[in-house]
Motif scaffolding. Structure first.
Motif, short mmCIF file in Angstrom:
data_model
loop_
_atom_site.label_atom_id
_atom_site.label_comp_id
_atom_site.label_asym_id
_atom_site.label_seq_id
_atom_site.Cartn_x
_atom_site.Cartn_y
_atom_site.Cartn_z
N VAL A 1 0.85 -1.20 0.00
CA VAL A 1 0.00 0.00 0.00
C VAL A 1 0.88 1.24 0.00
O VAL A 1 0.66 2.16 -0.80
CB VAL A 1 -0.97 0.01 1.20
N TYR A 2 1.88 1.29 0.88
CA TYR A 2 2.76 2.46 0.93
C TYR A 2 3.48 2.66 -0.40
O TYR A 2 3.65 3.79 -0.86
CB TYR A 2 3.80 2.32 2.03
N ARG A 3 3.90 1.59 -1.04
CA ARG A 3 4.70 1.66 -2.26
C ARG A 3 3.86 1.92 -3.51
O ARG A 3 4.25 2.69 -4.38
CB ARG A 3 5.49 0.36 -2.41
N GLU A 4 2.70 1.29 -3.63
CA GLU A 4 1.96 1.27 -4.89
C GLU A 4 0.68 2.10 -4.94
O GLU A 4 0.24 2.47 -6.02
CB GLU A 4 1.60 -0.17 -5.26
N ALA A 5 0.06 2.38 -3.82
CA ALA A 5 -1.26 3.02 -3.83
C ALA A 5 -1.27 4.33 -4.60
O ALA A 5 -2.14 4.55 -5.44
CB ALA A 5 -1.76 3.21 -2.40
N ALA A 6 -0.32 5.19 -4.33
CA ALA A 6 -0.30 6.49 -5.00
C ALA A 6 -0.08 6.33 -6.50
O ALA A 6 -0.68 7.05 -7.31
CB ALA A 6 0.78 7.38 -4.41
N LYS A 7 0.76 5.37 -6.89
CA LYS A 7 1.00 5.12 -8.31
C LYS A 7 -0.27 4.69 -9.03
O LYS A 7 -0.45 4.97 -10.20
CB LYS A 7 2.05 4.02 -8.49
N LEU A 8 -1.13 3.98 -8.30
CA LEU A 8 -2.36 3.45 -8.90
C LEU A 8 -3.54 4.41 -8.79
O LEU A 8 -4.62 4.11 -9.28
CB LEU A 8 -2.72 2.11 -8.23
N LEU B 1 -4.66 5.91 -5.75
CA LEU B 1 -5.27 6.01 -4.42
C LEU B 1 -4.53 7.10 -3.65
O LEU B 1 -3.36 6.95 -3.33
CB LEU B 1 -5.15 4.69 -3.66
N LYS B 2 -5.23 8.17 -3.36
CA LYS B 2 -4.60 9.31 -2.70
C LYS B 2 -4.63 9.12 -1.18
O LYS B 2 -5.68 8.89 -0.60
CB LYS B 2 -5.35 10.59 -3.08
N GLY B 3 -3.46 9.21 -0.57
CA GLY B 3 -3.36 9.15 0.88
C GLY B 3 -3.28 10.54 1.47
O GLY B 3 -2.80 11.47 0.83
N TYR B 4 -3.76 10.68 2.69
CA TYR B 4 -3.72 11.96 3.39
C TYR B 4 -2.82 11.80 4.61
O TYR B 4 -3.10 10.96 5.47
CB TYR B 4 -5.13 12.38 3.82
N LYS B 5 -1.76 12.56 4.67
CA LYS B 5 -0.77 12.43 5.72
C LYS B 5 -1.17 13.30 6.92
O LYS B 5 -1.38 14.50 6.78
CB LYS B 5 0.59 12.86 5.18
N LEU B 6 -1.26 12.67 8.07
CA LEU B 6 -1.58 13.38 9.30
C LEU B 6 -0.35 13.38 10.19
O LEU B 6 0.16 12.32 10.55
CB LEU B 6 -2.74 12.71 10.03
N GLY B 7 0.14 14.54 10.53
CA GLY B 7 1.33 14.64 11.35
C GLY B 7 2.56 14.87 10.50
O GLY B 7 2.49 15.02 9.29
N LYS B 8 3.70 14.87 11.19
CA LYS B 8 4.96 15.13 10.50
C LYS B 8 5.99 14.08 10.88
O LYS B 8 5.91 13.45 11.93
CB LYS B 8 5.50 16.50 10.90
N GLY B 9 6.95 13.91 10.01
CA GLY B 9 8.08 13.04 10.29
C GLY B 9 7.72 11.57 10.36
O GLY B 9 6.79 11.10 9.71
N ARG B 10 8.49 10.85 11.18
CA ARG B 10 8.33 9.40 11.28
C ARG B 10 7.01 8.98 11.92
O ARG B 10 6.54 7.87 11.72
CB ARG B 10 9.48 8.83 12.10
N ASN B 11 6.41 9.87 12.69
CA ASN B 11 5.17 9.53 13.38
C ASN B 11 3.93 9.89 12.57
O ASN B 11 2.82 9.76 13.06
CB ASN B 11 5.12 10.23 14.74
N ALA B 12 4.13 10.35 11.35
CA ALA B 12 3.00 10.72 10.50
C ALA B 12 2.17 9.47 10.18
O ALA B 12 2.70 8.37 10.03
CB ALA B 12 3.48 11.37 9.22
N LYS B 13 0.89 9.65 10.08
CA LYS B 13 -0.02 8.56 9.76
C LYS B 13 -0.69 8.86 8.43
O LYS B 13 -1.12 9.99 8.19
CB LYS B 13 -1.06 8.43 10.87
N VAL B 14 -0.77 7.87 7.55
CA VAL B 14 -1.41 8.05 6.26
C VAL B 14 -2.81 7.46 6.35
O VAL B 14 -3.00 6.32 6.77
CB VAL B 14 -0.61 7.37 5.13
#
Length: 56
Positions: free
Chosen positions: A17-24, A26-39
């Motif tokens: 999902v992390y690798r391919e979703a955007a390519k296909l 599926l738009k993810g929405y990032k909540l937060g910043k840095g390593r603790n961000a949640k998609v």
């Protein structure tokens, strides 16, 4: 829905999902910043995307 829920729904791994979703498209929405961000993904957008993938 979060990445784990989306992966389970699509029967794919979370890394896929992390690798391919955007390519296909599926738009993810990032909540937060840095390593603790949640998609997160909007359920309506996921269902719409799935309908577009349907083989006629």
């Amino acid at each position: 829905m979060d990445t784990n829920e989306l992966a389970a729904m699509l029967n794919m791994s979370t890394s896929w999902v992390y690798r391919e979703a955007a390519k296909l498209g599926l738009k993810g929405y990032k909540l937060g910043k840095g390593r603790n961000a949640k998609v997160m993904y909007k359920r309506t957008e996921v269902h719409k995307w799935l309908e577009q993938q349907k083989i006629h």
